[in-house]
Design an enzyme around this catalytic site. Structure first.
Site, PDB file in Angstrom:
ATOM      1  N   PHE A 136     -68.052  39.684   9.753  1.00  0.00           N
ATOM      2  CA  PHE A 136     -67.441  41.005   9.977  1.00  0.00           C
ATOM      3  C   PHE A 136     -66.374  41.271   8.924  1.00  0.00           C
ATOM      4  O   PHE A 136     -66.210  42.381   8.448  1.00  0.00           O
ATOM      5  CB  PHE A 136     -66.799  41.082  11.374  1.00  0.00           C
ATOM      6  CG  PHE A 136     -67.769  40.915  12.515  1.00  0.00           C
ATOM      7  CD1 PHE A 136     -68.960  41.617  12.541  1.00  0.00           C
ATOM      8  CD2 PHE A 136     -67.488  40.069  13.570  1.00  0.00           C
ATOM      9  CE1 PHE A 136     -69.854  41.477  13.602  1.00  0.00           C
ATOM     10  CE2 PHE A 136     -68.364  39.927  14.630  1.00  0.00           C
ATOM     11  CZ  PHE A 136     -69.563  40.628  14.649  1.00  0.00           C
ATOM     12  N   GLU A 164     -61.772  35.049   2.373  1.00  0.00           N
ATOM     13  CA  GLU A 164     -63.207  35.348   2.486  1.00  0.00           C
ATOM     14  C   GLU A 164     -63.600  36.574   1.674  1.00  0.00           C
ATOM     15  O   GLU A 164     -64.664  36.607   1.045  1.00  0.00           O
ATOM     16  CB  GLU A 164     -63.602  35.538   3.956  1.00  0.00           C
ATOM     17  CG  GLU A 164     -63.536  34.260   4.786  1.00  0.00           C
ATOM     18  CD  GLU A 164     -62.132  33.928   5.265  1.00  0.00           C
ATOM     19  OE1 GLU A 164     -61.240  34.787   5.130  1.00  0.00           O
ATOM     20  OE2 GLU A 164     -61.918  32.812   5.786  1.00  0.00           O
ATOM     21  N   LEU A 224     -58.660  30.207   1.931  1.00  0.00           N
ATOM     22  CA  LEU A 224     -59.113  31.063   3.038  1.00  0.00           C
ATOM     23  C   LEU A 224     -58.958  32.524   2.613  1.00  0.00           C
ATOM     24  O   LEU A 224     -58.037  33.215   3.023  1.00  0.00           O
ATOM     25  CB  LEU A 224     -58.314  30.775   4.304  1.00  0.00           C
ATOM     26  CG  LEU A 224     -58.244  29.299   4.738  1.00  0.00           C
ATOM     27  CD1 LEU A 224     -57.618  29.184   6.114  1.00  0.00           C
ATOM     28  CD2 LEU A 224     -59.615  28.661   4.741  1.00  0.00           C
ATOM     29  N   HIS A 250     -65.658  33.244  17.614  1.00  0.00           N
ATOM     30  CA  HIS A 250     -66.436  32.275  16.836  1.00  0.00           C
ATOM     31  C   HIS A 250     -67.897  32.214  17.284  1.00  0.00           C
ATOM     32  O   HIS A 250     -68.601  31.270  16.930  1.00  0.00           O
ATOM     33  CB  HIS A 250     -65.842  30.866  16.971  1.00  0.00           C
ATOM     34  CG  HIS A 250     -64.645  30.611  16.090  1.00  0.00           C
ATOM     35  ND1 HIS A 250     -63.588  31.475  16.002  1.00  0.00           N
ATOM     36  CD2 HIS A 250     -64.354  29.581  15.261  1.00  0.00           C
ATOM     37  CE1 HIS A 250     -62.682  30.973  15.158  1.00  0.00           C
ATOM     38  NE2 HIS A 250     -63.128  29.828  14.691  1.00  0.00           N
TER      39      HIS A 250
END
Lengths: 323, 321
Positions: free
Chosen positions: B86, B58, B56, B128
């Site tokens: 974002f 990104e 994780l 989300h």
């Protein structure tokens, strides 16, 4: 050349030193707009690291990046033309000081976002090795970058996937004006340890020591080892940016700067050469840079109609901004 | 005739391009087990070297892809959640997008950012449920929002083959669409399509909203003849195709799942009125300004553009002028 080459190392540090001095003069003369982040004092790091790399190896630099680009083998004349914003520059005048790149010699760009290049270089080295190319990479960053999350993510990714990237921290003591002790909890080497990466501290003012440490790390990486970190302890002799030549910022005691200047990488490496060999290199560098300045200033400025050329590699053209 | 789901069309596009071109590889979170249902079967077919499960991280894996692209690969990143864009806006905009110009044309960055399930998935709440395609159009990154399975296939294929970064939004509201598809083929970037011809008003609908626009057009048939234009690519936009439609109908309504301020609907209207004298003021149906999707289903729906709002906008536009 990846073995000891005192003359070659001296040539590189001397070239960077005189290049930066020439560039500052061109800033003062108004030929370089926007100023530069001088690499003065840190020459031994770029020179030592790149002397331990092969031409095919990949490098990314920083906003203080002239030394990295030159040490990896870019043409000083085209580099200087880039700083002057000419079409004859490495980036055709589109990048300037902070984005100078020469893919032909493995420089995937100076990068002006602190801490951003580590992951880019990791991906590039991974992709080249996946194709079967025997390359390693070195990514330069400052002490300020060790507090950027994306760099720490890159440490993790490179270590996890055992991508042979040398993370070179140029610890010059200050992130702009912020001293390391005001910004770094724990240690720089400790960050590497957290990801299981070997870390070596080295005197960044000694080009030969930097070369030795890098050569050893690169040998381990080429033999299948994962990434490593080198913390080169160095000092920036001049301003964070040339704007400081006009606006005095009070953050380093003058005696600290004076003491640091006594450990000059150009003098340290120069002392290893016989006087006549040093003089020959100096003369060669002066001739190279005199020609580079002539070349840079003779280059045409880009035509404003081409301002968005190269925006899209696919050939897409952007709408213009006029009414 | 084979029925193809939108989701499976994406899988087919990935498999076909990976077969055709060795330099294509996938990376993302939980893609080996195909948690998003898009990379199903690809690990078995292509192996772990080309289907990379990432930690994780990104920001790092987005820039890792940039670097791999600089070195000649064609990475496709799957983002599990649209709002993660974002987090990696910096990596895409400041690096991937800027490298070709900043280096004076020394490189290309052919990365595809695939976002299956963009927009509201109902009940996934504030962090989300975003649909940030207008942001990418604004910064000039090629942005596609396919509405149909055939376009999902064809636009994803074209995105992977493109030498620039491309963001592919696969709206949650379209992922379960199934169609009879006879012919899978690349769909050119930057070309829209008239989904339903009409004479009185052009409705531009983005992504899953194309299906809402078609339904509304059916409901209004007999009162108003609605032409539905699906731009498919938001940047670069098919201005010629849209202007051709609006020049015939003289009226324009846009339905767009962006927040209202600086959303793509505003750009579409501005560009059309710069070029065409409309018979009535144009209208747009969008998310509200500054929308954060609230959790409760009724609230989630309340801030998304709906069919009732679109119907009203069409009727008002056709009454004016």
């Amino acid at each position: 050349m990846t073995g000891p080459d005192p003359v070659g190392l001296y040539r590189t540090v001397r070239l960077i030193r005189r290049f930066e001095e020439r560039a500052i003069a061109l800033v003062d003369a108004g030929e370089i707009v926007g100023g530069i982040h001088p690499y003065l004092g840190q020459e031994g790091v770029a020179a030592g690291v790149c002397a331990a790399l092969r031409p095919a190896d990949l490098v990314t630099g920083t906003h203080r990046g002239h030394g990295h680009v030159l040490a990896k083998g870019a043409d000083p004349a085209r580099m200087l033309a880039e700083l002057c914003g000419r079409v004859t520059g490495l980036n055709r005048g589109r990048g300037g000081s902070m984005h100078a790149a020469d893919f032909g010699v493995g420089v995937l760009g100076a990068n002006a976002i602190v801490g951003a290049a580590g992951a880019i270089l990791t991906g590039a080295v991974w992709a080249r090795r996946r194709r079967g190319d025997d390359v390693v990479g070195a990514t330069f960053f400052g002490d300020g970058a060790v507090n950027e999350g994306m760099l720490l993510e890159a440490f993790n990714l490179a270590a996890l996937w055992r991508v042979p990237v040398l993370f070179v921290c140029e610890n010059n003591g200050y992130a702009t004006t912020m001293p390391v002790e005001g910004a770094v909890a724990g240690t720089i080497a400790g960050r590497a340890a957290a990801f299981g990466m070997p870390a070596t501290a080295v005197d960044g003012q000694d080009p030969e020591k930097v070369r030795e440490v890098t050569a050893a790390a690169v040998a381990r990486m080429r033999a299948g080892g994962g990434p490593e970190l080198v913390e080169a302890r160095t000092y920036r002799f001049d301003a964070h940016h040339t704007f400081e030549h006009r606006v005095r910022l009070d953050y380093r005691p003058p005696e600290e700067v004076a003491a640091a200047r006594l450990r000059d990488p150009v003098l340290i490496q120069g002392a290893r050469l016989p006087a006549e060999a040093r003089a020959a290199v100096d003369a060669e560098v002066e001739a190279t840079l005199a020609a580079a300045v002539d070349f840079a200033l003779a280059g045409p400025a880009p035509d404003s109609a081409t301002a968005l050329d190269h925006l899209y590699a696919s050939g897409l053209t952007a709408r213009t901004g006029g009414g | 005739m084979p029925r193809l789901s939108y989701r499976r069309a994406l899988t087919r596009a990935l498999a076909d391009e990976m077969t055709r071109d060795e330099s294509v590889f996938l990376l993302g979170e939980d893609i080996r087990v195909a948690a998003a249902g898009v990379t199903t079967g690809l690990l078995k077919k292509f192996g772990p070297e080309r289907v990379l499960d990432t930690p994780l991280s990104e920001q790092a894996f987005t820039s890792f892809a940039t670097g791999a692209a600089l070195a000649g690969a064609r990475p496709v990143i799957e983002f599990q959640i649209p709002s993660l864009l974002f987090l990696v806006f910096e990596q895409i905009v400041n690096h991937a997008h800027k490298f070709p110009l900043m280096t004076g044309g020394q490189c290309a960055v052919p990365v595809t950012y695939l976002v299956p399930g963009s927009g509201s998935r109902t009940g996934w709440a504030g962090q989300h449920s975003d649909h940030p395609y207008s942001l990418f159009a604004h910064v000039g990154v090629t942005t596609v929002v396919p509405a149909t399975p055939a376009d999902a296939y064809g636009l994803l294929v074209s995105a992977i083959r493109c030498d620039d970064p491309v963001v592919v939004f696969a709206p949650a509201g379209a992922l379960d669409v199934r169609d009879d598809v006879t012919d899978l083929a690349p769909v050119p970037l930057g070309r829209g399509i008239v989904r339903r011809p009409g004479a009185d008003v052009t409705v531009v609908a983005v992504g899953h909203l194309v299906h809402d626009a078609l339904a509304v057009a059916d409901e209004l048939a007999g009162q108003v003849s609605v032409e539905v234009f699906d731009p498919r690519t938001l940047y670069p936009f098919d201005w010629d195709g849209l202007l051709d439609s609006v020049s015939r109908t003289g009226r324009l309504v846009v339905v767009d799942d962006s927040n209202r301020s600086c959303g793509i609907a505003g750009e579409i209207i501005a560009t059309v009125v710069e070029r065409v004298a409309l018979a009535a003021p144009p209208r747009r149906v969008t998310r509200p300004d500054g929308a954060v999707l609230p959790f409760a289903p009724a609230l989630d729906r309340a801030v998304q553009p709906g069919r009732d709002q679109l119907t009203a906008a069409i009727q008002l536009t056709c009454k004016d002028g």
